[in-house]
Structures are given as C-alpha cells and as structure tokens.
Design a protein around this motif. Structure first.
Motif, PDB file in Angstrom:
ATOM      1  N   HIS A  79       0.798  -1.226   0.000  1.00  0.00           N
ATOM      2  CA  HIS A  79       0.000   0.000   0.000  1.00  0.00           C
ATOM      3  C   HIS A  79       0.825   1.269   0.000  1.00  0.00           C
ATOM      4  O   HIS A  79       0.368   2.311  -0.431  1.00  0.00           O
ATOM      5  CB  HIS A  79      -0.911   0.032   1.238  1.00  0.00           C
ATOM      6  CG  HIS A  79      -0.189   0.371   2.509  1.00  0.00           C
ATOM      7  ND1 HIS A  79       0.556  -0.568   3.202  1.00  0.00           N
ATOM      8  CD2 HIS A  79      -0.056   1.540   3.191  1.00  0.00           C
ATOM      9  CE1 HIS A  79       1.083   0.003   4.272  1.00  0.00           C
ATOM     10  NE2 HIS A  79       0.735   1.278   4.288  1.00  0.00           N
ATOM     11  N   ASP A  80       2.053   1.192   0.515  1.00  0.00           N
ATOM     12  CA  ASP A  80       2.796   2.439   0.706  1.00  0.00           C
ATOM     13  C   ASP A  80       3.572   2.829  -0.539  1.00  0.00           C
ATOM     14  O   ASP A  80       4.170   1.997  -1.200  1.00  0.00           O
ATOM     15  CB  ASP A  80       3.771   2.306   1.874  1.00  0.00           C
ATOM     16  CG  ASP A  80       4.767   1.185   1.652  1.00  0.00           C
ATOM     17  OD1 ASP A  80       5.969   1.432   1.822  1.00  0.00           O
ATOM     18  OD2 ASP A  80       4.317   0.067   1.307  1.00  0.00           O
ATOM     19  N   ILE A  81       3.543   4.123  -0.864  1.00  0.00           N
ATOM     20  CA  ILE A  81       4.410   4.693  -1.872  1.00  0.00           C
ATOM     21  C   ILE A  81       5.547   5.367  -1.118  1.00  0.00           C
ATOM     22  O   ILE A  81       5.299   6.010  -0.105  1.00  0.00           O
ATOM     23  CB  ILE A  81       3.654   5.732  -2.719  1.00  0.00           C
ATOM     24  CG1 ILE A  81       2.418   5.077  -3.346  1.00  0.00           C
ATOM     25  CG2 ILE A  81       4.538   6.331  -3.796  1.00  0.00           C
ATOM     26  CD1 ILE A  81       1.517   6.049  -4.043  1.00  0.00           C
ATOM     27  N   ARG A  86       6.286  17.275  -2.935  1.00  0.00           N
ATOM     28  CA  ARG A  86       5.480  17.856  -4.005  1.00  0.00           C
ATOM     29  C   ARG A  86       6.130  17.681  -5.372  1.00  0.00           C
ATOM     30  O   ARG A  86       5.457  17.413  -6.357  1.00  0.00           O
ATOM     31  CB  ARG A  86       5.253  19.348  -3.702  1.00  0.00           C
ATOM     32  CG  ARG A  86       4.471  20.103  -4.778  1.00  0.00           C
ATOM     33  CD  ARG A  86       3.012  19.699  -4.796  1.00  0.00           C
ATOM     34  NE  ARG A  86       2.303  20.357  -5.887  1.00  0.00           N
ATOM     35  CZ  ARG A  86       0.992  20.283  -6.083  1.00  0.00           C
ATOM     36  NH1 ARG A  86       0.253  19.569  -5.260  1.00  0.00           N
ATOM     37  NH2 ARG A  86       0.417  20.892  -7.087  1.00  0.00           N
ATOM     38  N   ARG A  87       7.451  17.803  -5.439  1.00  0.00           N
ATOM     39  CA  ARG A  87       8.118  17.647  -6.724  1.00  0.00           C
ATOM     40  C   ARG A  87       7.936  16.230  -7.257  1.00  0.00           C
ATOM     41  O   ARG A  87       7.803  16.028  -8.464  1.00  0.00           O
ATOM     42  CB  ARG A  87       9.605  17.977  -6.575  1.00  0.00           C
ATOM     43  CG  ARG A  87       9.896  19.458  -6.369  1.00  0.00           C
ATOM     44  CD  ARG A  87      11.354  19.679  -6.061  1.00  0.00           C
ATOM     45  NE  ARG A  87      11.753  18.959  -4.855  1.00  0.00           N
ATOM     46  CZ  ARG A  87      12.999  18.897  -4.418  1.00  0.00           C
ATOM     47  NH1 ARG A  87      13.970  19.486  -5.084  1.00  0.00           N
ATOM     48  NH2 ARG A  87      13.282  18.240  -3.305  1.00  0.00           N
ATOM     49  N   ASP A  88       7.940  15.251  -6.373  1.00  0.00           N
ATOM     50  CA  ASP A  88       7.742  13.876  -6.815  1.00  0.00           C
ATOM     51  C   ASP A  88       6.325  13.674  -7.346  1.00  0.00           C
ATOM     52  O   ASP A  88       6.112  12.898  -8.274  1.00  0.00           O
ATOM     53  CB  ASP A  88       8.019  12.904  -5.665  1.00  0.00           C
ATOM     54  CG  ASP A  88       9.488  12.898  -5.275  1.00  0.00           C
ATOM     55  OD1 ASP A  88      10.329  12.765  -6.164  1.00  0.00           O
ATOM     56  OD2 ASP A  88       9.779  13.056  -4.087  1.00  0.00           O
ATOM     57  N   PHE A  89       5.344  14.344  -6.735  1.00  0.00           N
ATOM     58  CA  PHE A  89       3.978  14.246  -7.245  1.00  0.00           C
ATOM     59  C   PHE A  89       3.912  14.698  -8.699  1.00  0.00           C
ATOM     60  O   PHE A  89       3.233  14.085  -9.524  1.00  0.00           O
ATOM     61  CB  PHE A  89       3.030  15.085  -6.395  1.00  0.00           C
ATOM     62  CG  PHE A  89       1.651  15.214  -6.981  1.00  0.00           C
ATOM     63  CD1 PHE A  89       0.819  14.113  -7.075  1.00  0.00           C
ATOM     64  CD2 PHE A  89       1.201  16.443  -7.464  1.00  0.00           C
ATOM     65  CE1 PHE A  89      -0.448  14.216  -7.629  1.00  0.00           C
ATOM     66  CE2 PHE A  89      -0.062  16.562  -8.018  1.00  0.00           C
ATOM     67  CZ  PHE A  89      -0.890  15.441  -8.099  1.00  0.00           C
ATOM     68  N   ARG A  93       2.210  12.391 -11.939  1.00  0.00           N
ATOM     69  CA  ARG A  93       0.899  12.827 -12.430  1.00  0.00           C
ATOM     70  C   ARG A  93       0.369  11.955 -13.569  1.00  0.00           C
ATOM     71  O   ARG A  93      -0.821  11.641 -13.608  1.00  0.00           O
ATOM     72  CB  ARG A  93       0.964  14.282 -12.895  1.00  0.00           C
ATOM     73  CG  ARG A  93       1.142  15.297 -11.795  1.00  0.00           C
ATOM     74  CD  ARG A  93       1.199  16.705 -12.359  1.00  0.00           C
ATOM     75  NE  ARG A  93      -0.033  17.051 -13.023  1.00  0.00           N
ATOM     76  CZ  ARG A  93      -1.068  17.645 -12.422  1.00  0.00           C
ATOM     77  NH1 ARG A  93      -1.000  17.957 -11.144  1.00  0.00           N
ATOM     78  NH2 ARG A  93      -2.171  17.919 -13.095  1.00  0.00           N
ATOM     79  N   GLU A  94       1.219  11.576 -14.481  1.00  0.00           N
ATOM     80  CA  GLU A  94       0.779  10.830 -15.655  1.00  0.00           C
ATOM     81  C   GLU A  94       0.442   9.371 -15.337  1.00  0.00           C
ATOM     82  O   GLU A  94      -0.138   8.675 -16.168  1.00  0.00           O
ATOM     83  CB  GLU A  94       1.857  10.872 -16.744  1.00  0.00           C
ATOM     84  CG  GLU A  94       2.236  12.274 -17.201  1.00  0.00           C
ATOM     85  CD  GLU A  94       1.042  13.019 -17.776  1.00  0.00           C
ATOM     86  OE1 GLU A  94       0.388  12.459 -18.670  1.00  0.00           O
ATOM     87  OE2 GLU A  94       0.764  14.147 -17.334  1.00  0.00           O
ATOM     88  N   TRP A 149       1.654  15.609  -0.547  1.00  0.00           N
ATOM     89  CA  TRP A 149       1.749  16.251  -1.856  1.00  0.00           C
ATOM     90  C   TRP A 149       1.082  17.623  -1.897  1.00  0.00           C
ATOM     91  O   TRP A 149       1.291  18.384  -2.826  1.00  0.00           O
ATOM     92  CB  TRP A 149       1.094  15.356  -2.910  1.00  0.00           C
ATOM     93  CG  TRP A 149       1.793  14.057  -3.122  1.00  0.00           C
ATOM     94  CD1 TRP A 149       3.098  13.761  -2.854  1.00  0.00           C
ATOM     95  CD2 TRP A 149       1.218  12.857  -3.650  1.00  0.00           C
ATOM     96  NE1 TRP A 149       3.380  12.460  -3.186  1.00  0.00           N
ATOM     97  CE2 TRP A 149       2.243  11.887  -3.677  1.00  0.00           C
ATOM     98  CE3 TRP A 149      -0.050  12.519  -4.118  1.00  0.00           C
ATOM     99  CZ2 TRP A 149       2.033  10.599  -4.148  1.00  0.00           C
ATOM    100  CZ3 TRP A 149      -0.261  11.234  -4.597  1.00  0.00           C
ATOM    101  CH2 TRP A 149       0.762  10.282  -4.598  1.00  0.00           C
ATOM    102  N   GLY A 150       0.240  17.901  -0.922  1.00  0.00           N
ATOM    103  CA  GLY A 150      -0.453  19.178  -0.909  1.00  0.00           C
ATOM    104  C   GLY A 150      -1.536  19.282  -1.957  1.00  0.00           C
ATOM    105  O   GLY A 150      -1.757  20.352  -2.536  1.00  0.00           O
TER     106      GLY A 150
END
Length: 272
Positions: A79-81, A86-89, A93-94, A149-150
C-alpha cells in the motif's frame, strides 16, 4: 458448498491458494515462510506479516469475495508509496488512475490500522480508489500521500479520469460486435482498468446512440466491461446471467449488478 458444486477450501488449502496467487506478484512480493496462521512476506526489502486466520474467516463468511480478499492482501502488503514530496507528485501525475474496488476493502484497511485510502463511494457496494500505476502492480494512494503532496481528493479524481481517458484512447480501444439489438460494446484490454472505464461517461453516451433501447452495462470483473441495449429482453437476460457467473468465477470479481446512463450519469439498472 458454494455455487452448488464447489466446496469451501479448508484452512490449509486456502493458505496454499493464497501463496500460489501471490506468486503472480513476484516482482514486488516474495513469500518467505508460513508460521502457523501467519504468512511472512518480503516486500520491497521489508518483512510484512499477513494473518491468514482473519482472512480465512472472511472467506468462509463470504466465499464469493475470494478475489477481493486476494486483492486486499496485495493492497495491504504494497500500500505504501515511498515518501515523496510535491516535486515527486509532479513526476507521478501521468501514472495516477482511478480503480473500482469492492468497498469492503476498507474494513481490512481499518482493521490493520493502515493509512486510509483515498476513495469515493460508488454504486453496488463499489468505490473509486486511486492508484499509481507501477508497471506490473499498482500502489494505492492514501490520505497521507495527499497531505504530503499538498493536493485534494477532487484534484486527484479529475487527474485520474483524464489519465484513464488518455490511456483508453492510446492503448485500449473497445470492440463493437453485432448489429441491431444484438450489438455489444466490450472493453477487454486486460490492463487492469477495463471495468473502471464505466466512469468514462462520454464513451458510454456515444454507445447509447448505437444500441436499441436503453444502454445497459455490466462489469463482472476488473478486466471486462460489456454494454448492450435492452430492447431485446431475451438477449439482455442471457448476458445478465453470464455476468452473474463471471462475477463469481473470474479473477478480480466486482459485481453482478447492471448499470445504465441517465442524464449523462451512471446509475444502477433494474431488470423488469
């Protein structure tokens, strides 16, 4: 007995079945050993203990949810990432997609005190979860990820739908079979998101223009979606009967409920 002919597995056969199924995920999960009711796994360098007794009790109570139980094990173990900012988010995204799952997955998450999944209730005891596609597996997004990630659930939902629509256009064309009241539309790409394409209402609306009667959709398992018109009740009953069978017997079963499109929104369909 289940389904009239198939007997329930005893605890040992159930454990052996779980081990066999986990071998399909050997890219991320290694089965180390079994200690009584505990199954010891190695996941991404960490030891994870799975209590088989609790899972077996859930199976005995509801044998038809065996595939959901199996997916719960995989989801809980992976389950864990990794902690990403935020930069990793931005780099993920894709690869964020929606995925329909049985809502009883939340019970297992709560019992194990895992971070709560990000989800939206759906229809027919299903929910929309969100995952990061990791090639041969997926990582479920939970509330801690959103905080890190905000971003909010609405942003994740809209992003996931856009990604699913793009992936569908690029990699998962639907099949159209037959003519008139025998016309069928099918998603069966086996990419893990075929049933979830029920959320792509613009595609469903296009199909609705090319069937006789109202559009009726079935998603018996994760990797299959079928749609047809209800003008011919005999054909509809035949397809509905097969959906009931597949929802129980196929891997990654979801629901034997039927759906339709009303005013551009998915609704449950009631057989007359």
């Amino acid at each position: 007995m289940r389904n009239g002919d198939t007997p329930l597995m005893d605890a040992d056969r159930f454990a052996a079945y779980i081990v066999r199924r986990l071998s399909l995920h050997d890219d991320v999960i290694e089965v180390r050993e079994r200690r009584g009711d505990d199954l010891i796994l190695r996941v991404r360098g960490n030891d994870v203990t799975v209590n088989l007794r609790r899972l077996y009790d859930a199976y005995v109570k509801n044998p038809d949810q065996l595939d959901a139980i199996m997916q719960t094990i995989v989801s809980a173990a992976t389950h864990d990432i990794p902690a990403r900012d935020r930069r990793d988010f931005a780099s993920l995204r894709e690869r964020i997609f929606p995925m329909l799952k049985p809502i009883n997955l939340l019970v297992f998450v709560r019992e194990r005190n895992l971070p709560m999944l990000v989800y939206r209730p759906f229809l027919a005891d299903l929910m929309i979860t969100y995952v990061v596609d990791e090639a041969r597996s997926v990582a479920y997004i939970n509330e801690q990820h959103l905080e890190r990630w905000g971003v909010g659930e609405r942003e994740i939902h809209e992003l996931a739908l856009r990604n699913l629509r793009r992936r569908t256009d690029e990699q998962a064309p639907y099949a159209m079979i037959g003519e008139g009241d025998q016309r069928l539309f099918i998603f069966n790409s086996n990419d893990g998101y075929d049933a979830t394409r029920l959320l792509l209402t613009d595609i469903l609306a296009t199909w609705a223009q090319h069937v006789s009667g109202h559009l009726v959709i079935g998603i018996p398992n994760r990797d299959f979606l079928i749609a047809l018109g209800d003008a011919n009740p005999d054909i509809l009953r035949s397809v509905a009967a097969q959906i009931q069978i597949d929802a129980v017997q196929r891997d990654y079963g979801l629901t034997d409920r039927l759906f339709t499109l009303v005013g551009g929104e998915v609704r449950e369909y009631e057989m007359i």
